[in-house]
Design a protein around this motif. Structure first.
Motif, PDB file in Angstrom:
ATOM      1  N   SER A   1      -9.514  12.090  10.324  1.00 14.73           N
ATOM      2  CA  SER A   1     -10.482  12.881   9.566  1.00 14.73           C
ATOM      3  C   SER A   1     -10.387  12.531   8.085  1.00 14.73           C
ATOM      4  O   SER A   1      -9.334  12.156   7.578  1.00 14.73           O
ATOM      5  N   GLY A   2     -11.513  12.676   7.402  1.00 19.49           N
ATOM      6  CA  GLY A   2     -11.584  12.292   5.993  1.00 19.49           C
ATOM      7  C   GLY A   2     -12.183  10.908   5.833  1.00 19.49           C
ATOM      8  O   GLY A   2     -12.180  10.106   6.771  1.00 19.49           O
ATOM      9  N   SER A   3     -12.705  10.624   4.665  1.00 22.18           N
ATOM     10  CA  SER A   3     -13.354   9.333   4.427  1.00 22.18           C
ATOM     11  C   SER A   3     -12.339   8.194   4.460  1.00 22.18           C
ATOM     12  O   SER A   3     -11.137   8.403   4.255  1.00 22.18           O
ATOM     13  N   PHE A   4     -12.851   6.998   4.686  1.00 24.12           N
ATOM     14  CA  PHE A   4     -11.961   5.836   4.720  1.00 24.12           C
ATOM     15  C   PHE A   4     -11.293   5.617   3.364  1.00 24.12           C
ATOM     16  O   PHE A   4     -10.106   5.291   3.292  1.00 24.12           O
ATOM     17  N   TYR A   5     -12.044   5.808   2.284  1.00 26.53           N
ATOM     18  CA  TYR A   5     -11.494   5.563   0.949  1.00 26.53           C
ATOM     19  C   TYR A   5     -10.316   6.499   0.669  1.00 26.53           C
ATOM     20  O   TYR A   5      -9.282   6.081   0.141  1.00 26.53           O
TER      21      TYR A   5
ATOM     22  N   CYS B   1     -12.761   8.268   9.707  1.00 29.21           N
ATOM     23  CA  CYS B   1     -12.641   6.815   9.782  1.00 29.21           C
ATOM     24  C   CYS B   1     -11.788   6.469  10.986  1.00 29.21           C
ATOM     25  O   CYS B   1     -11.081   7.316  11.539  1.00 29.21           O
ATOM     26  N   SER B   2     -11.878   5.222  11.410  1.00 26.68           N
ATOM     27  CA  SER B   2     -11.086   4.746  12.522  1.00 26.68           C
ATOM     28  C   SER B   2      -9.907   3.952  11.986  1.00 26.68           C
ATOM     29  O   SER B   2      -9.942   3.441  10.868  1.00 26.68           O
ATOM     30  N   VAL B   3      -8.867   3.880  12.810  1.00 27.72           N
ATOM     31  CA  VAL B   3      -7.717   3.062  12.412  1.00 27.72           C
ATOM     32  C   VAL B   3      -8.120   1.594  12.337  1.00 27.72           C
ATOM     33  O   VAL B   3      -7.608   0.830  11.537  1.00 27.72           O
ATOM     34  N   LYS B   4      -9.106   1.192  13.176  1.00 32.80           N
ATOM     35  CA  LYS B   4      -9.490  -0.216  13.211  1.00 32.80           C
ATOM     36  C   LYS B   4     -10.788  -0.485  12.449  1.00 32.80           C
ATOM     37  O   LYS B   4     -10.861  -1.341  11.593  1.00 32.80           O
ATOM     38  N   PHE B   5     -11.859   0.254  12.774  1.00 33.34           N
ATOM     39  CA  PHE B   5     -13.138   0.016  12.104  1.00 33.34           C
ATOM     40  C   PHE B   5     -13.852   1.332  11.918  1.00 33.34           C
ATOM     41  O   PHE B   5     -13.452   2.370  12.431  1.00 33.34           O
TER      42      PHE B   5
ATOM     43  N   LEU C   1      -8.503   0.317   8.243  1.00 31.03           N
ATOM     44  CA  LEU C   1      -7.205   0.630   7.665  1.00 31.03           C
ATOM     45  C   LEU C   1      -6.101  -0.363   8.025  1.00 31.03           C
ATOM     46  O   LEU C   1      -5.529  -1.014   7.155  1.00 31.03           O
ATOM     47  N   SER C   2      -5.822  -0.526   9.308  1.00 33.29           N
ATOM     48  CA  SER C   2      -4.716  -1.409   9.710  1.00 33.29           C
ATOM     49  C   SER C   2      -4.967  -2.840   9.277  1.00 33.29           C
ATOM     50  O   SER C   2      -4.069  -3.519   8.773  1.00 33.29           O
ATOM     51  N   HIS C   3      -6.198  -3.305   9.494  1.00 31.75           N
ATOM     52  CA  HIS C   3      -6.524  -4.691   9.168  1.00 31.75           C
ATOM     53  C   HIS C   3      -6.402  -4.942   7.667  1.00 31.75           C
ATOM     54  O   HIS C   3      -5.892  -5.980   7.244  1.00 31.75           O
ATOM     55  N   GLU C   4      -6.844  -3.996   6.859  1.00 25.09           N
ATOM     56  CA  GLU C   4      -6.811  -4.193   5.404  1.00 25.09           C
ATOM     57  C   GLU C   4      -5.395  -4.139   4.843  1.00 25.09           C
ATOM     58  O   GLU C   4      -5.132  -4.680   3.769  1.00 25.09           O
ATOM     59  N   PHE C   5      -4.480  -3.508   5.573  1.00 20.57           N
ATOM     60  CA  PHE C   5      -3.105  -3.446   5.091  1.00 20.57           C
ATOM     61  C   PHE C   5      -2.200  -4.463   5.759  1.00 20.57           C
ATOM     62  O   PHE C   5      -0.988  -4.386   5.639  1.00 20.57           O
ATOM     63  N   GLY C   6      -2.802  -5.418   6.505  1.00 16.27           N
ATOM     64  CA  GLY C   6      -1.991  -6.538   6.973  1.00 16.27           C
ATOM     65  C   GLY C   6      -1.845  -6.702   8.467  1.00 16.27           C
ATOM     66  O   GLY C   6      -1.126  -7.600   8.904  1.00 16.27           O
ATOM     67  N   TRP C   7      -2.501  -5.851   9.284  1.00 15.80           N
ATOM     68  CA  TRP C   7      -2.436  -6.041  10.731  1.00 15.80           C
ATOM     69  C   TRP C   7      -3.259  -7.264  11.105  1.00 15.80           C
ATOM     70  O   TRP C   7      -4.455  -7.323  10.835  1.00 15.80           O
ATOM     71  N   GLN C   8      -2.641  -8.246  11.752  1.00 15.31           N
ATOM     72  CA  GLN C   8      -3.271  -9.553  11.937  1.00 15.31           C
ATOM     73  C   GLN C   8      -3.843  -9.782  13.337  1.00 15.31           C
ATOM     74  O   GLN C   8      -4.281 -10.891  13.643  1.00 15.31           O
ATOM     75  N   TYR C   9      -3.839  -8.748  14.182  1.00 14.39           N
ATOM     76  CA  TYR C   9      -4.216  -8.964  15.575  1.00 14.39           C
ATOM     77  C   TYR C   9      -5.524  -8.281  15.972  1.00 14.39           C
ATOM     78  O   TYR C   9      -5.789  -8.093  17.155  1.00 14.39           O
ATOM     79  N   LYS C  10      -6.335  -7.925  14.996  1.00 15.39           N
ATOM     80  CA  LYS C  10      -7.609  -7.268  15.301  1.00 15.39           C
ATOM     81  C   LYS C  10      -8.499  -8.165  16.152  1.00 15.39           C
ATOM     82  O   LYS C  10      -9.047  -7.738  17.174  1.00 15.39           O
ATOM     83  N   ASP C  11      -8.638  -9.423  15.763  1.00 21.39           N
ATOM     84  CA  ASP C  11      -9.502 -10.342  16.506  1.00 21.39           C
ATOM     85  C   ASP C  11      -8.958 -10.615  17.904  1.00 21.39           C
ATOM     86  O   ASP C  11      -9.722 -10.745  18.863  1.00 21.39           O
ATOM     87  N   VAL C  12      -7.634 -10.693  18.032  1.00 21.70           N
ATOM     88  CA  VAL C  12      -7.017 -10.925  19.338  1.00 21.70           C
ATOM     89  C   VAL C  12      -7.299  -9.758  20.275  1.00 21.70           C
ATOM     90  O   VAL C  12      -7.703  -9.938  21.434  1.00 21.70           O
ATOM     91  N   VAL C  13      -7.108  -8.532  19.784  1.00 20.26           N
ATOM     92  CA  VAL C  13      -7.352  -7.342  20.598  1.00 20.26           C
ATOM     93  C   VAL C  13      -8.821  -7.245  20.981  1.00 20.26           C
ATOM     94  O   VAL C  13      -9.165  -6.930  22.135  1.00 20.26           O
TER      95      VAL C  13
END
Length: 209
Positions: free
Chosen positions: A47-51, A140-144, A153-165
Protein backbone atom coordinates in the motif's frame (compact mmCIF):
# COMPACT_ATOMS: atom_id res chain seq x y z
CA UNK A 1 -6.76 -19.44 6.80
CA UNK A 2 -7.90 -22.86 7.91
CA UNK A 3 -8.12 -23.51 11.64
CA UNK A 4 -7.47 -27.24 11.09
CA UNK A 5 -3.78 -27.91 10.47
CA UNK A 6 -2.53 -30.45 7.97
CA UNK A 7 0.75 -32.26 7.60
CA UNK A 8 0.93 -31.20 3.96
CA UNK A 9 2.06 -27.60 3.47
CA UNK A 10 -0.49 -24.95 2.45
CA UNK A 11 0.45 -23.36 -0.90
CA UNK A 12 -0.48 -19.66 -1.13
CA UNK A 13 -0.51 -17.66 -4.36
CA UNK A 14 0.99 -14.30 -3.37
CA UNK A 15 -0.46 -12.37 -6.32
CA UNK A 16 -2.61 -9.40 -5.26
CA UNK A 17 -2.01 -9.74 -1.50
CA UNK A 18 -0.92 -6.82 0.68
CA UNK A 19 2.56 -7.34 2.09
CA UNK A 20 1.93 -6.59 5.77
CA UNK A 21 -1.43 -8.34 6.05
CA UNK A 22 -0.13 -11.43 4.30
CA UNK A 23 2.98 -11.52 6.49
CA UNK A 24 1.00 -11.22 9.75
CA UNK A 25 -1.34 -14.10 8.89
CA UNK A 26 1.53 -16.33 7.73
CA UNK A 27 3.53 -15.54 10.88
CA UNK A 28 0.63 -16.53 13.12
CA UNK A 29 0.04 -19.79 11.27
CA UNK A 30 3.74 -20.67 11.22
CA UNK A 31 3.98 -20.14 14.98
CA UNK A 32 1.02 -22.50 15.40
CA UNK A 33 2.88 -25.26 13.54
CA UNK A 34 1.50 -25.02 10.00
CA UNK A 35 3.93 -25.41 7.09
CA UNK A 36 3.38 -22.76 4.42
CA UNK A 37 4.67 -22.25 0.88
CA UNK A 38 4.19 -18.90 -0.88
CA UNK A 39 4.62 -18.69 -4.66
CA UNK A 40 4.67 -15.64 -6.94
CA UNK A 41 6.13 -13.39 -4.24
CA UNK A 42 7.01 -10.86 -6.96
CA UNK A 43 3.27 -10.15 -7.42
CA UNK A 44 2.73 -9.04 -3.79
CA UNK A 45 1.38 -5.47 -3.45
CA UNK A 46 2.43 -2.75 -1.02
CA UNK A 47 0.00 0.00 0.00
CA UNK A 48 1.11 3.55 -0.73
CA UNK A 49 2.59 5.06 -3.87
CA UNK A 50 5.70 3.61 -5.46
CA UNK A 51 7.66 6.82 -4.86
CA UNK A 52 6.90 6.74 -1.12
CA UNK A 53 7.89 3.07 -0.83
CA UNK A 54 11.03 3.67 -2.85
CA UNK A 55 12.10 6.45 -0.48
CA UNK A 56 11.45 4.20 2.52
CA UNK A 57 13.52 1.38 1.05
CA UNK A 58 16.30 3.78 0.06
CA UNK A 59 16.40 4.97 3.68
CA UNK A 60 16.61 1.35 4.84
CA UNK A 61 19.47 0.71 2.40
CA UNK A 62 21.54 3.38 4.17
CA UNK A 63 21.23 1.69 7.57
CA UNK A 64 24.39 -0.23 8.38
CA UNK A 65 26.31 -1.65 11.32
CA UNK A 66 29.14 0.73 12.16
CA UNK A 67 31.60 -1.96 13.32
CA UNK A 68 31.33 -4.78 10.77
CA UNK A 69 28.51 -4.41 8.20
CA UNK A 70 29.49 -7.56 6.26
CA UNK A 71 29.12 -9.77 9.30
CA UNK A 72 26.57 -8.04 11.54
CA UNK A 73 24.15 -6.61 8.97
CA UNK A 74 21.56 -5.34 8.48
CA UNK A 75 21.45 -7.28 5.22
CA UNK A 76 19.52 -5.49 2.50
CA UNK A 77 17.76 -8.19 0.50
CA UNK A 78 16.55 -7.20 -2.95
CA UNK A 79 14.57 -10.23 -4.12
CA UNK A 80 10.78 -10.17 -3.50
CA UNK A 81 10.82 -13.49 -1.63
CA UNK A 82 13.48 -12.25 0.79
CA UNK A 83 11.61 -8.95 1.31
CA UNK A 84 8.52 -10.96 2.32
CA UNK A 85 10.70 -13.28 4.44
CA UNK A 86 12.18 -10.35 6.36
CA UNK A 87 8.71 -8.86 6.88
CA UNK A 88 7.48 -12.16 8.34
CA UNK A 89 10.65 -12.52 10.43
CA UNK A 90 9.96 -9.14 12.03
CA UNK A 91 6.63 -10.52 13.29
CA UNK A 92 8.20 -13.62 14.86
CA UNK A 93 10.42 -14.10 17.93
CA UNK A 94 13.07 -15.35 15.52
CA UNK A 95 15.88 -15.35 18.10
CA UNK A 96 14.12 -18.00 20.20
CA UNK A 97 13.89 -21.73 19.33
CA UNK A 98 10.13 -21.38 18.80
CA UNK A 99 10.51 -18.51 16.34
CA UNK A 100 13.41 -20.20 14.58
CA UNK A 101 11.29 -23.34 14.12
CA UNK A 102 8.44 -21.21 12.74
CA UNK A 103 10.74 -19.63 10.15
CA UNK A 104 11.95 -23.09 9.14
CA UNK A 105 8.35 -23.99 8.23
CA UNK A 106 8.23 -21.30 5.53
CA UNK A 107 9.20 -21.58 1.86
CA UNK A 108 8.97 -18.51 -0.38
CA UNK A 109 9.50 -18.45 -4.14
CA UNK A 110 9.46 -16.10 -7.08
CA UNK A 111 7.32 -17.61 -9.82
CA UNK A 112 5.78 -21.07 -9.39
CA UNK A 113 8.53 -23.71 -9.38
CA UNK A 114 7.97 -27.46 -9.59
CA UNK A 115 6.24 -29.27 -7.89
CA UNK A 116 4.01 -26.40 -6.76
CA UNK A 117 2.90 -25.61 -10.32
CA UNK A 118 0.71 -28.76 -10.15
CA UNK A 119 -0.62 -28.26 -6.64
CA UNK A 120 -3.79 -26.48 -5.61
CA UNK A 121 -3.11 -22.93 -4.48
CA UNK A 122 -5.18 -20.74 -2.19
CA UNK A 123 -5.60 -17.04 -1.43
CA UNK A 124 -6.24 -15.25 1.86
CA UNK A 125 -9.29 -12.93 1.58
CA UNK A 126 -8.24 -11.00 4.71
CA UNK A 127 -5.03 -9.96 2.92
CA UNK A 128 -6.27 -9.37 -0.66
CA UNK A 129 -5.76 -5.83 -1.91
CA UNK A 130 -9.07 -5.67 -3.79
CA UNK A 131 -10.94 -6.50 -0.57
CA UNK A 132 -8.87 -4.67 2.04
CA UNK A 133 -7.61 -1.51 0.33
CA UNK A 134 -10.08 1.31 -0.26
CA UNK A 135 -10.79 1.89 -3.99
CA UNK A 136 -8.69 4.73 -5.35
CA UNK A 137 -5.90 4.33 -2.83
CA UNK A 138 -2.40 4.12 -4.25
CA UNK A 139 -0.42 0.91 -4.20
CA UNK A 140 2.62 -0.56 -5.86
CA UNK A 141 3.90 -4.02 -6.62
CA UNK A 142 7.20 -5.48 -5.51
CA UNK A 143 7.96 -6.18 -9.18
CA UNK A 144 5.94 -3.79 -11.37
CA UNK A 145 3.22 -1.17 -11.10
CA UNK A 146 -0.32 -2.27 -11.92
CA UNK A 147 0.48 -3.92 -15.25
CA UNK A 148 2.39 -0.98 -16.76
CA UNK A 149 5.81 -1.73 -18.18
CA UNK A 150 7.72 0.09 -15.44
CA UNK A 151 10.58 -1.45 -13.47
CA UNK A 152 9.65 -1.54 -9.80
CA UNK A 153 11.02 -1.80 -6.31
CA UNK A 154 13.14 -4.97 -6.32
CA UNK A 155 14.42 -4.44 -9.85
CA UNK A 156 15.38 -0.81 -9.22
CA UNK A 157 17.34 -1.74 -6.10
CA UNK A 158 19.37 -4.45 -7.80
CA UNK A 159 17.28 -7.62 -8.22
CA UNK A 160 18.63 -9.08 -11.46
CA UNK A 161 16.21 -11.93 -12.14
CA UNK A 162 13.05 -10.11 -13.21
CA UNK A 163 13.44 -11.10 -16.87
CA UNK A 164 14.28 -14.70 -15.94
CA UNK A 165 11.17 -15.05 -13.76
CA UNK A 166 8.98 -13.43 -16.44
CA UNK A 167 10.30 -15.84 -19.08
CA UNK A 168 9.75 -18.91 -16.88
CA UNK A 169 6.26 -17.72 -15.95
CA UNK A 170 5.31 -17.35 -19.63
CA UNK A 171 6.38 -20.94 -20.27
CA UNK A 172 4.50 -22.17 -17.20
CA UNK A 173 1.28 -20.42 -18.23
CA UNK A 174 1.41 -21.99 -21.70
CA UNK A 175 1.83 -25.44 -20.14
CA UNK A 176 -0.98 -24.74 -17.66
CA UNK A 177 -3.41 -23.79 -20.45
CA UNK A 178 -2.56 -26.98 -22.37
CA UNK A 179 -2.98 -29.09 -19.22
CA UNK A 180 -6.38 -27.53 -18.48
CA UNK A 181 -7.58 -28.12 -22.05
CA UNK A 182 -6.59 -31.79 -21.85
CA UNK A 183 -8.27 -32.13 -18.45
CA UNK A 184 -11.50 -30.48 -19.69
CA UNK A 185 -11.58 -32.70 -22.81
CA UNK A 186 -11.10 -35.84 -20.70
CA UNK A 187 -13.87 -34.78 -18.31
CA UNK A 188 -16.20 -34.12 -21.25
CA UNK A 189 -15.53 -37.58 -22.71
CA UNK A 190 -16.06 -39.20 -19.33
CA UNK A 191 -19.38 -37.42 -18.86
CA UNK A 192 -20.51 -38.42 -22.35
CA UNK A 193 -19.56 -42.08 -21.76
CA UNK A 194 -21.42 -42.10 -18.43
CA UNK A 195 -24.61 -40.86 -20.08
CA UNK A 196 -24.39 -43.30 -22.99
CA UNK A 197 -23.86 -46.37 -20.78
CA UNK A 198 -26.11 -45.46 -17.85
CA UNK A 199 -28.42 -48.44 -18.54
CA UNK A 200 -25.55 -50.95 -18.36
CA UNK A 201 -24.53 -49.46 -15.00
CA UNK A 202 -27.96 -50.32 -13.61
CA UNK A 203 -27.64 -53.94 -14.82
CA UNK A 204 -24.17 -54.28 -13.28
CA UNK A 205 -25.46 -52.83 -9.99
CA UNK A 206 -28.30 -55.39 -9.96
CA UNK A 207 -25.73 -58.17 -10.43
CA UNK A 208 -23.74 -56.94 -7.46
CA UNK A 209 -20.91 -55.07 -9.20
Amino acid sequence: MATVFSNAPIVIDGKGHLLGRLASIIAKQALSGQRIVVVRCEEVNISGSFYRNKLRYADFMHKRHIVNPKKCGPFHHRSPSRILHRTIRGMLPHKTPRGEAALARLKLFEGVPSPYDRKKKMVIPAALRVLRLKPGRKFCSVKFDDGRDVQRLSHEFGWQYKDVVDRLEEKRKVKAVAFYERKAAAAKLRSKATKEHASSFEKLTALGY
